[in-house]
Design a protein around this motif. Structure first.
Motif, PDB file in Angstrom:
ATOM      1  N   MET A   1       1.167  -1.018  -0.393  1.00  7.68           N
ATOM      2  CA  MET A   1      -0.143   0.448   0.074  1.00  7.68           C
ATOM      3  C   MET A   1       1.124   1.187  -0.065  1.00  7.68           C
ATOM      4  N   ARG A   2       1.768   1.291   0.504  1.00 11.36           N
ATOM      5  CA  ARG A   2       2.966   2.212   0.623  1.00 11.36           C
ATOM      6  C   ARG A   2       3.647   2.235  -0.590  1.00 11.36           C
ATOM      7  N   GLN A   3       4.230   1.602  -1.097  1.00  9.90           N
ATOM      8  CA  GLN A   3       4.328   1.072  -2.590  1.00  9.90           C
ATOM      9  C   GLN A   3       3.270   2.409  -4.172  1.00  9.90           C
ATOM     10  N   LEU A   4       2.490   1.883  -3.057  1.00  4.67           N
ATOM     11  CA  LEU A   4       1.287   2.395  -4.524  1.00  4.67           C
ATOM     12  C   LEU A   4       1.047   3.809  -4.468  1.00  4.67           C
ATOM     13  N   ASN A   5       0.696   3.968  -3.338  1.00  7.94           N
ATOM     14  CA  ASN A   5       0.144   5.269  -2.459  1.00  7.94           C
ATOM     15  C   ASN A   5       1.571   6.528  -3.342  1.00  7.94           C
ATOM     16  N   GLU A   6       2.860   5.796  -3.294  1.00  8.51           N
ATOM     17  CA  GLU A   6       3.903   6.512  -3.285  1.00  8.51           C
ATOM     18  C   GLU A   6       4.727   6.542  -4.548  1.00  8.51           C
TER      19      GLU A   6
ATOM     20  N   MET B   1       1.807  -1.001  -7.914  1.00  9.27           N
ATOM     21  CA  MET B   1       2.032  -2.286  -6.756  1.00  9.27           C
ATOM     22  C   MET B   1       2.244  -3.307  -7.417  1.00  9.27           C
ATOM     23  N   HIS B   2       3.359  -4.082  -7.120  1.00  8.87           N
ATOM     24  CA  HIS B   2       3.753  -5.362  -8.189  1.00  8.87           C
ATOM     25  C   HIS B   2       2.675  -6.187  -7.906  1.00  8.87           C
ATOM     26  N   ASN B   3       2.120  -7.296  -8.353  1.00 11.83           N
ATOM     27  CA  ASN B   3       1.282  -7.799  -8.809  1.00 11.83           C
ATOM     28  C   ASN B   3       1.100  -8.753  -8.648  1.00 11.83           C
ATOM     29  N   ARG B   4       1.871 -10.182  -7.647  1.00 13.83           N
ATOM     30  CA  ARG B   4       1.429 -10.451  -6.599  1.00 13.83           C
ATOM     31  C   ARG B   4       1.937  -9.754  -5.158  1.00 13.83           C
ATOM     32  N   ILE B   5       1.487  -8.852  -5.048  1.00 15.55           N
ATOM     33  CA  ILE B   5       1.428  -8.192  -3.945  1.00 15.55           C
ATOM     34  C   ILE B   5       0.382  -7.341  -3.760  1.00 15.55           C
ATOM     35  N   ARG B   6      -0.355  -6.959  -4.927  1.00 20.01           N
ATOM     36  CA  ARG B   6      -1.990  -6.666  -5.710  1.00 20.01           C
ATOM     37  C   ARG B   6      -2.951  -7.981  -4.382  1.00 20.01           C
ATOM     38  N   MET B   7      -2.044  -9.352  -4.991  1.00 19.14           N
ATOM     39  CA  MET B   7      -3.233 -10.376  -4.599  1.00 19.14           C
ATOM     40  C   MET B   7      -3.173  -9.882  -3.124  1.00 19.14           C
ATOM     41  N   LEU B   8      -2.321  -9.854  -2.507  1.00 19.85           N
ATOM     42  CA  LEU B   8      -2.542  -9.915  -1.038  1.00 19.85           C
ATOM     43  C   LEU B   8      -3.453  -9.185  -0.303  1.00 19.85           C
ATOM     44  N   VAL B   9      -2.708  -7.447  -0.638  1.00 21.87           N
ATOM     45  CA  VAL B   9      -3.544  -6.383  -0.446  1.00 21.87           C
ATOM     46  C   VAL B   9      -4.930  -6.815  -0.571  1.00 21.87           C
ATOM     47  N   GLY B  10      -5.474  -7.282  -1.455  1.00 28.23           N
ATOM     48  CA  GLY B  10      -6.843  -7.215  -2.356  1.00 28.23           C
ATOM     49  C   GLY B  10      -7.785  -8.500  -1.441  1.00 28.23           C
ATOM     50  N   SER B  11      -6.839  -9.424  -0.613  1.00 32.16           N
ATOM     51  CA  SER B  11      -7.433 -10.691  -0.041  1.00 32.16           C
ATOM     52  C   SER B  11      -7.527  -9.784   1.396  1.00 32.16           C
ATOM     53  N   PHE B  12      -6.818  -9.154   2.042  1.00 34.11           N
ATOM     54  CA  PHE B  12      -6.368  -8.880   3.173  1.00 34.11           C
ATOM     55  C   PHE B  12      -7.740  -7.960   3.354  1.00 34.11           C
ATOM     56  N   LEU B  13      -8.131  -7.349   2.677  1.00 37.52           N
ATOM     57  CA  LEU B  13      -8.936  -5.733   2.795  1.00 37.52           C
ATOM     58  C   LEU B  13     -10.472  -6.970   2.510  1.00 37.52           C
ATOM     59  N   CYS B  14     -10.966  -8.366   1.649  1.00 36.24           N
ATOM     60  CA  CYS B  14     -11.881  -8.842   1.469  1.00 36.24           C
ATOM     61  C   CYS B  14     -12.330  -9.526   2.228  1.00 36.24           C
ATOM     62  N   LYS B  15     -11.338 -10.528   2.915  1.00 39.40           N
ATOM     63  CA  LYS B  15     -11.003 -11.854   3.743  1.00 39.40           C
ATOM     64  C   LYS B  15     -11.586 -11.539   5.492  1.00 39.40           C
ATOM     65  N   HIS B  16      -9.902 -10.188   5.574  1.00 35.18           N
ATOM     66  CA  HIS B  16      -9.480 -10.136   6.973  1.00 35.18           C
ATOM     67  C   HIS B  16     -10.141  -9.163   7.367  1.00 35.18           C
ATOM     68  N   LEU B  17     -10.306  -8.023   6.476  1.00 33.07           N
ATOM     69  CA  LEU B  17     -11.057  -6.851   7.035  1.00 33.07           C
ATOM     70  C   LEU B  17     -12.791  -6.635   6.115  1.00 33.07           C
ATOM     71  N   LEU B  18     -12.930  -8.267   5.755  1.00 33.16           N
ATOM     72  CA  LEU B  18     -14.099  -8.062   5.535  1.00 33.16           C
ATOM     73  C   LEU B  18     -15.247  -7.397   4.574  1.00 33.16           C
ATOM     74  N   MET B  19     -14.333  -6.474   3.816  1.00 34.76           N
ATOM     75  CA  MET B  19     -14.563  -5.004   3.812  1.00 34.76           C
ATOM     76  C   MET B  19     -15.255  -5.451   1.672  1.00 34.76           C
ATOM     77  N   ASP B  20     -15.982  -4.877   1.377  1.00 35.65           N
ATOM     78  CA  ASP B  20     -16.463  -4.908   0.352  1.00 35.65           C
ATOM     79  C   ASP B  20     -15.549  -5.145  -0.886  1.00 35.65           C
ATOM     80  N   TRP B  21     -15.043  -5.097  -2.413  1.00 36.79           N
ATOM     81  CA  TRP B  21     -14.356  -5.420  -2.647  1.00 36.79           C
ATOM     82  C   TRP B  21     -14.321  -4.291  -3.493  1.00 36.79           C
ATOM     83  N   ARG B  22     -16.280  -3.388  -3.796  1.00 39.71           N
ATOM     84  CA  ARG B  22     -15.550  -2.721  -4.488  1.00 39.71           C
ATOM     85  C   ARG B  22     -14.962  -0.859  -3.598  1.00 39.71           C
ATOM     86  N   LEU B  23     -14.640  -1.598  -2.458  1.00 36.10           N
ATOM     87  CA  LEU B  23     -14.183   0.285  -1.819  1.00 36.10           C
ATOM     88  C   LEU B  23     -12.406  -0.097  -2.651  1.00 36.10           C
ATOM     89  N   GLY B  24     -12.201  -1.460  -2.650  1.00 31.65           N
ATOM     90  CA  GLY B  24     -10.510  -1.702  -3.012  1.00 31.65           C
ATOM     91  C   GLY B  24     -10.375  -1.101  -4.446  1.00 31.65           C
TER      92      GLY B  24
END
Length: 434
Positions: free
Chosen positions: A314-319, A323-346
């Motif tokens: 996320m810091r790489q993206l903001n700056e 963002m590296h593709n492998r990390i995109r999958m991880l941060v996306g999964s974290f938002l939807c699965k760990h934080l249980l927030m709507d994919w549309r926000l991400g």
């Protein structure tokens, strides 16, 4: 009435060579007026220092200069709603035909439909061409004509179909003498458009033979930065997909080639299923009871979740806007699965920040991580953000670059416990889907 002209409308094809629609316009019997419209329907939703707007503006200035120096011509640049611009162009010029290349996004399809009706009212043709992809719409479908919903069979059929075509490069440069002779066509500065120069820069792409040959072995490791950075250049058409594919074929690298096919897979999905921009492809996933916690979402956006690999991405993206593709999958999964927030926000956050934002791929990949899209990861697949470090950043090179504070006392505590978040996710998904 003044002499007739044809218009070529640049959009997502910002190059003077190997541009099919532009070449077809130039081969016509009337001189060509090239135009670009900074569409306020799009601009009004963007931050005023958007790097993509700076990139488009800079690219157009280079193209204008080339045409002025070599062909005593230019590109007319406008800002406004396309229909208003065309109403003015119809008054100012005796237009025979408007040429442009296809755009597959829902807004673009609606816009082009309206422009077509407007032009027809004035007996002006609109001719559009396939330039952004190798195969479009229903060119790669199942035997019964239905679109593929799973990537692997689509990819196989794509390759099979590709064997039957001759991949032609269009030498558009050789027709540029048919441009209108006017090097003082309207121009706009970034300030005129209402924007400022971005401090972020869209970096040049890298498709050297070495990168392509090593792609499979290096592409999963974010510290290596060995991805092609082709995304924004394909998005805005500063490179030709045909030339890029020829390079992949020349190096005989199936994995690099297949990444280009993934892009076309998502583009045809969006064309067949335009509702997926804001609705789950699998309708039952609309029943998921997403949480929304403003504080947690802000921490995710800022890279302060307490999970170093998520925060690094996320810091790489903001700056940087990347963002590296492998990390995109991880941060996306974290938002939807760990934080249980709507994919549309991400999806919306990425749309604002990513230099290579392309609606089809962004929507497709966010629905993939949320489990609700075509060919999606199963909902019970939940990345462990800690063990992913061991797999993809063993020496912590990526972490040290983007989260130098990850071992400091000031580094935030995890905002959620992995085990608890996993159980909450599984139970929420199960109750919605069963």
């Amino acid at each position: 009435m003044s002499k007739k002209v044809n218009i070529f409308w640049f959009r997502r094809d910002l190059r003077l060579d190997d541009n099919l629609g532009f070449q077809e316009a130039l081969k016509g019997e009337f001189p060509v007026l090239p135009i670009f419209i900074f569409d306020t329907e799009i601009l009004d939703h963007l931050p005023k220092d958007d790097a993509r707007v700076t990139f488009i503006h800079d690219t157009l200035q280079v193209m204008r200069q080339t045409l002025q120096d070599k062909h005593s011509s230019s590109i007319a640049i406008f800002k406004g709603k396309p229909d208003a611009i065309y109403k003015q162009l119809i008054k100012d010029y005796n237009i025979n035909t408007v040429y442009t290349n296809h755009d597959y996004e829902p807004y673009a399809k609606d816009r082009d439909g309206e422009i077509k009706i407007l032009l027809e009212e004035h007996n002006i043709d609109l001719k559009t061409f396939k330039d952004h992809v190798i195969f479009e719409k229903s060119e790669v479908v199942k035997k019964d004509g239905d679109p593929y919903l799973v990537y692997t069979p689509y990819m196989r059929k794509w390759k099979e179909t590709f064997k039957t075509v001759d991949l032609e490069i269009y030498y558009t440069n050789s027709y540029l003498n048919n441009l209108i002779k006017n090097s003082r066509l309207p121009n706009l500065t970034l300030t005129d458009i209402g924007f400022t120069t971005s401090i972020q820069k869209i970096v040049p792409y890298n498709v050297t033979p070495t990168l392509i040959q090593n792609y499979e072995g290096t592409r999963d490791f974010p510290a290596k930065d060995s991805t092609s950075r082709l995304g924004p250049h394909l998005r805005f058409g500063t490179v030709s997909i045909r030339k890029m594919l020829k390079k992949a074929i020349a190096e005989d690298n199936e994995i690099f080639w297949q990444e280009l096919i993934w892009r076309e897979f998502f583009i045809q999905i969006l064309w067949h299923f335009p509702h997926t921009t804001n609705k789950a492809f699998k309708p039952k996933y609309e029943r998921i009871e997403w949480r929304y916690n403003e504080t947690e979402f802000k921490k995710w956006c800022e890279g302060k979740t307490g999970y170093p690999l998520v925060d690094a991405g996320m810091r790489q993206l903001n700056e940087t806007g990347f963002m590296h593709n492998r990390i995109r999958m991880l941060v996306g999964s974290f938002l939807c699965k760990h934080l249980l927030m709507d994919w549309r926000l991400g999806e919306a956050y990425f749309a604002e920040k990513l230099h290579d934002y392309e609606m089809a791929s962004n929507v497709g990949n966010w629905q993939w991580v949320a489990g609700c899209g075509v060919d999606a990861a199963p909902y019970f697949r939940i990345f462990n953000p800690t063990t992913q470090i061991q797999k993809f950043d063993k020496k912590h090179e990526y972490l040290k670059k983007w989260v130098p504070d990850y071992q400091e006392l000031t580094y935030p505590q995890p905002i959620v416990d992995h085990k608890e978040a996993r159980e909450r996710c599984l139970s929420t998904y199960k109750s919605a889907l069963n």
